[in-house]
Scaffold this active site. Structure first.
Site, PDB file in Angstrom:
ATOM      1  N   GLY A  46       0.839  -1.184   0.000  1.00 49.31           N
ATOM      2  CA  GLY A  46       0.000   0.000   0.000  1.00 49.31           C
ATOM      3  C   GLY A  46       0.875   1.234   0.000  1.00 49.31           C
ATOM      4  N   GLN A  51       2.716   9.855   1.446  1.00 48.59           N
ATOM      5  CA  GLN A  51       4.009   9.173   1.452  1.00 48.59           C
ATOM      6  C   GLN A  51       4.872   9.545   0.259  1.00 48.59           C
ATOM      7  OE1 GLN A  51       2.195   5.105   2.398  1.00 48.59           O
ATOM      8  NE2 GLN A  51       4.203   5.046   3.394  1.00 48.59           N
ATOM      9  N   CYS A  99       6.274   0.007   7.448  1.00 46.11           N
ATOM     10  CA  CYS A  99       5.829   1.198   6.731  1.00 46.11           C
ATOM     11  C   CYS A  99       6.959   1.700   5.844  1.00 46.11           C
ATOM     12  CB  CYS A  99       5.420   2.284   7.724  1.00 46.11           C
ATOM     13  SG  CYS A  99       4.832   3.806   6.952  1.00 46.11           S
ATOM     14  N   LEU A 100       6.622   2.042   4.622  1.00 44.64           N
ATOM     15  CA  LEU A 100       7.622   2.557   3.688  1.00 44.64           C
ATOM     16  C   LEU A 100       8.147   3.924   4.110  1.00 44.64           C
ATOM     17  CD1 LEU A 100       5.969   1.460   0.316  1.00 44.64           C
ATOM     18  CD2 LEU A 100       7.828   0.336   1.573  1.00 44.64           C
ATOM     19  N   HIS A 141      -3.946   0.931   7.810  1.00 46.11           N
ATOM     20  CA  HIS A 141      -2.624   1.564   7.777  1.00 46.11           C
ATOM     21  C   HIS A 141      -2.615   2.744   6.803  1.00 46.11           C
ATOM     22  CE1 HIS A 141       1.905   1.305   7.938  1.00 46.11           C
ATOM     23  NE2 HIS A 141       1.721   2.009   6.821  1.00 46.11           N
ATOM     24  N   GLU A 142      -3.111   2.504   5.592  1.00 47.73           N
ATOM     25  CA  GLU A 142      -3.096   3.563   4.575  1.00 47.73           C
ATOM     26  C   GLU A 142      -4.064   4.684   4.928  1.00 47.73           C
ATOM     27  OE1 GLU A 142      -0.613   3.565   2.645  1.00 47.73           O
ATOM     28  OE2 GLU A 142      -0.086   1.482   3.081  1.00 47.73           O
ATOM     29  N   HIS A 145      -2.547   7.154   7.231  1.00 49.02           N
ATOM     30  CA  HIS A 145      -1.674   8.130   6.565  1.00 49.02           C
ATOM     31  C   HIS A 145      -2.473   9.351   6.119  1.00 49.02           C
ATOM     32  CE1 HIS A 145       2.269   6.352   6.415  1.00 49.02           C
ATOM     33  NE2 HIS A 145       1.795   5.204   5.943  1.00 49.02           N
TER      34      HIS A 145
END
Length: 188
Positions: A46, A51, A99-100, A141-142, A145
Protein backbone atom coordinates in the site's frame (compact mmCIF):
# COMPACT_ATOMS: atom_id res chain seq x y z
CA UNK A 1 5.22 6.37 -15.12
CA UNK A 2 7.97 7.04 -12.60
CA UNK A 3 9.14 5.84 -9.25
CA UNK A 4 8.72 8.73 -6.82
CA UNK A 5 10.73 9.40 -3.65
CA UNK A 6 9.03 8.12 -0.48
CA UNK A 7 8.95 10.66 2.34
CA UNK A 8 10.42 9.54 5.67
CA UNK A 9 8.87 10.08 9.11
CA UNK A 10 9.24 13.66 10.28
CA UNK A 11 8.10 15.45 7.14
CA UNK A 12 5.03 17.65 7.78
CA UNK A 13 3.08 16.07 4.90
CA UNK A 14 3.10 12.77 6.82
CA UNK A 15 1.87 14.34 10.02
CA UNK A 16 -0.97 16.48 8.65
CA UNK A 17 -4.46 15.50 7.49
CA UNK A 18 -4.64 15.19 3.70
CA UNK A 19 -7.10 17.19 1.60
CA UNK A 20 -9.90 15.63 -0.46
CA UNK A 21 -9.22 14.99 -4.13
CA UNK A 22 -11.29 17.41 -6.23
CA UNK A 23 -9.57 17.31 -9.63
CA UNK A 24 -9.99 14.00 -11.45
CA UNK A 25 -7.71 14.92 -14.32
CA UNK A 26 -4.62 13.66 -16.16
CA UNK A 27 -2.45 14.87 -13.27
CA UNK A 28 -4.31 12.55 -10.90
CA UNK A 29 -3.98 9.65 -13.35
CA UNK A 30 -0.22 10.24 -13.56
CA UNK A 31 0.06 10.43 -9.77
CA UNK A 32 -1.81 7.15 -9.32
CA UNK A 33 0.27 5.44 -12.01
CA UNK A 34 3.47 6.67 -10.33
CA UNK A 35 2.18 5.51 -6.94
CA UNK A 36 1.59 1.98 -8.24
CA UNK A 37 5.07 1.91 -9.77
CA UNK A 38 6.62 3.23 -6.53
CA UNK A 39 4.64 0.80 -4.35
CA UNK A 40 5.69 -2.15 -6.51
CA UNK A 41 9.35 -1.07 -6.63
CA UNK A 42 9.58 -0.57 -2.85
CA UNK A 43 8.08 -3.33 -2.60
CA UNK A 44 4.98 -2.56 -0.58
CA UNK A 45 1.33 -3.54 -0.30
CA UNK A 46 0.00 0.00 0.00
CA UNK A 47 1.06 3.59 -0.55
CA UNK A 48 -0.74 6.79 0.42
CA UNK A 49 -0.49 10.16 -1.32
CA UNK A 50 1.27 11.81 1.64
CA UNK A 51 4.01 9.17 1.45
CA UNK A 52 5.05 10.54 -1.94
CA UNK A 53 4.75 14.12 -0.70
CA UNK A 54 1.23 14.74 -2.01
CA UNK A 55 -1.25 15.75 0.69
CA UNK A 56 -4.32 14.26 -1.00
CA UNK A 57 -6.77 11.64 0.30
CA UNK A 58 -5.91 8.64 -1.84
CA UNK A 59 -3.98 5.41 -1.55
CA UNK A 60 -3.03 2.48 -3.75
CA UNK A 61 -3.05 -1.13 -2.59
CA UNK A 62 -1.93 -4.49 -3.95
CA UNK A 63 -2.17 -7.73 -2.01
CA UNK A 64 -2.67 -11.45 -2.63
CA UNK A 65 -4.12 -13.51 0.22
CA UNK A 66 -3.44 -17.12 1.19
CA UNK A 67 -6.17 -18.29 -1.21
CA UNK A 68 -4.43 -16.49 -4.13
CA UNK A 69 -7.18 -13.88 -4.30
CA UNK A 70 -5.57 -10.66 -5.51
CA UNK A 71 -6.65 -7.17 -4.57
CA UNK A 72 -5.25 -4.19 -6.45
CA UNK A 73 -6.68 -0.73 -6.75
CA UNK A 74 -6.79 2.89 -5.79
CA UNK A 75 -9.05 4.35 -3.11
CA UNK A 76 -9.81 8.04 -3.60
CA UNK A 77 -11.51 10.07 -0.86
CA UNK A 78 -12.03 6.88 1.17
CA UNK A 79 -14.19 6.29 4.20
CA UNK A 80 -13.33 3.40 6.51
CA UNK A 81 -15.31 1.58 9.17
CA UNK A 82 -13.64 -0.99 11.39
CA UNK A 83 -14.68 -3.60 13.93
CA UNK A 84 -13.56 -3.05 17.53
CA UNK A 85 -9.84 -3.48 18.13
CA UNK A 86 -8.91 -6.27 20.53
CA UNK A 87 -7.65 -5.20 23.94
CA UNK A 88 -5.12 -8.07 23.87
CA UNK A 89 -1.46 -7.34 23.33
CA UNK A 90 -0.39 -7.70 19.69
CA UNK A 91 1.38 -10.89 18.65
CA UNK A 92 5.02 -10.11 17.76
CA UNK A 93 4.85 -12.26 14.62
CA UNK A 94 1.25 -12.22 13.41
CA UNK A 95 0.68 -8.51 14.07
CA UNK A 96 4.05 -7.19 12.89
CA UNK A 97 3.58 -4.23 10.59
CA UNK A 98 5.99 -2.10 8.57
CA UNK A 99 5.83 1.20 6.73
CA UNK A 100 7.62 2.56 3.69
CA UNK A 101 7.90 5.91 5.51
CA UNK A 102 9.68 4.18 8.42
CA UNK A 103 11.69 1.81 6.20
CA UNK A 104 13.35 -1.39 7.25
CA UNK A 105 11.53 -1.80 10.56
CA UNK A 106 8.56 -3.87 11.74
CA UNK A 107 6.70 -3.63 15.03
CA UNK A 108 3.62 -5.42 16.37
CA UNK A 109 0.44 -3.35 16.35
CA UNK A 110 -3.06 -4.47 17.22
CA UNK A 111 -5.54 -3.58 14.46
CA UNK A 112 -9.20 -4.35 13.84
CA UNK A 113 -9.67 -7.73 12.16
CA UNK A 114 -12.33 -6.47 9.73
CA UNK A 115 -12.91 -3.26 7.82
CA UNK A 116 -15.32 -1.76 5.31
CA UNK A 117 -13.74 0.56 2.74
CA UNK A 118 -15.86 2.90 0.63
CA UNK A 119 -14.18 5.13 -1.93
CA UNK A 120 -14.21 6.16 -5.58
CA UNK A 121 -11.86 5.10 -8.36
CA UNK A 122 -10.14 7.24 -11.01
CA UNK A 123 -13.39 7.48 -12.96
CA UNK A 124 -15.22 8.65 -9.80
CA UNK A 125 -17.14 5.35 -9.63
CA UNK A 126 -17.99 4.44 -6.04
CA UNK A 127 -16.95 1.02 -4.74
CA UNK A 128 -17.01 -0.89 -1.48
CA UNK A 129 -14.71 -3.63 -0.19
CA UNK A 130 -15.32 -5.69 2.94
CA UNK A 131 -11.94 -6.87 4.16
CA UNK A 132 -10.63 -9.20 6.84
CA UNK A 133 -7.14 -10.00 8.10
CA UNK A 134 -4.21 -8.44 6.27
CA UNK A 135 -6.29 -6.58 3.70
CA UNK A 136 -8.20 -4.92 6.56
CA UNK A 137 -4.83 -4.07 8.16
CA UNK A 138 -3.57 -2.55 4.90
CA UNK A 139 -6.68 -0.37 4.60
CA UNK A 140 -6.33 0.83 8.20
CA UNK A 141 -2.62 1.56 7.78
CA UNK A 142 -3.10 3.56 4.58
CA UNK A 143 -6.19 5.36 5.87
CA UNK A 144 -4.16 6.44 8.92
CA UNK A 145 -1.67 8.13 6.56
CA UNK A 146 -4.52 10.27 5.20
CA UNK A 147 -5.20 11.52 8.73
CA UNK A 148 -1.53 12.29 9.43
CA UNK A 149 -0.86 9.21 11.57
CA UNK A 150 2.02 6.77 11.09
CA UNK A 151 1.78 3.28 12.53
CA UNK A 152 4.72 4.07 14.84
CA UNK A 153 2.54 6.81 16.36
CA UNK A 154 0.17 4.04 17.53
CA UNK A 155 2.81 1.78 19.09
CA UNK A 156 2.75 1.03 22.79
CA UNK A 157 5.71 0.71 25.15
CA UNK A 158 8.27 -0.82 24.72
CA UNK A 159 7.93 -0.73 20.91
CA UNK A 160 7.28 3.04 20.84
CA UNK A 161 10.51 3.59 22.75
CA UNK A 162 12.49 1.41 20.31
CA UNK A 163 10.96 3.19 17.29
CA UNK A 164 11.83 6.60 18.76
CA UNK A 165 15.41 5.44 19.33
CA UNK A 166 15.69 4.20 15.73
CA UNK A 167 14.30 7.51 14.46
CA UNK A 168 16.92 9.46 16.43
CA UNK A 169 19.76 7.10 15.43
CA UNK A 170 18.91 7.44 11.72
CA UNK A 171 18.40 11.21 12.00
CA UNK A 172 14.79 10.89 10.87
CA UNK A 173 12.00 12.95 12.38
CA UNK A 174 12.87 16.12 10.49
CA UNK A 175 11.42 17.57 7.26
CA UNK A 176 12.82 16.89 3.83
CA UNK A 177 14.06 13.31 4.06
CA UNK A 178 13.10 10.65 1.54
CA UNK A 179 14.32 7.52 -0.19
CA UNK A 180 13.85 6.19 -3.71
CA UNK A 181 12.99 2.50 -4.22
CA UNK A 182 15.51 0.82 -6.48
CA UNK A 183 18.14 3.48 -5.79
CA UNK A 184 18.45 3.85 -2.02
CA UNK A 185 18.88 0.89 0.31
CA UNK A 186 17.34 1.78 3.68
CA UNK A 187 16.59 -1.77 4.78
CA UNK A 188 19.44 -1.97 7.28
Amino acid sequence: MAVRPIVISGDPVLHSPASPVVDFDDGLRTLVSDMFETMDAAPGVGLAGPQVGVGLRLFTFGYSDDDDVSWRGVAINPELWITPVSAHAPDEDEDAEGCLSFPGERFPLQRARSALLRAVDLDQRPFEIRADGWLARIFQHEFDHLDGTLYVDRLEHPYAKVAAKIERKRSWGVPGQSWVPGIDNLES
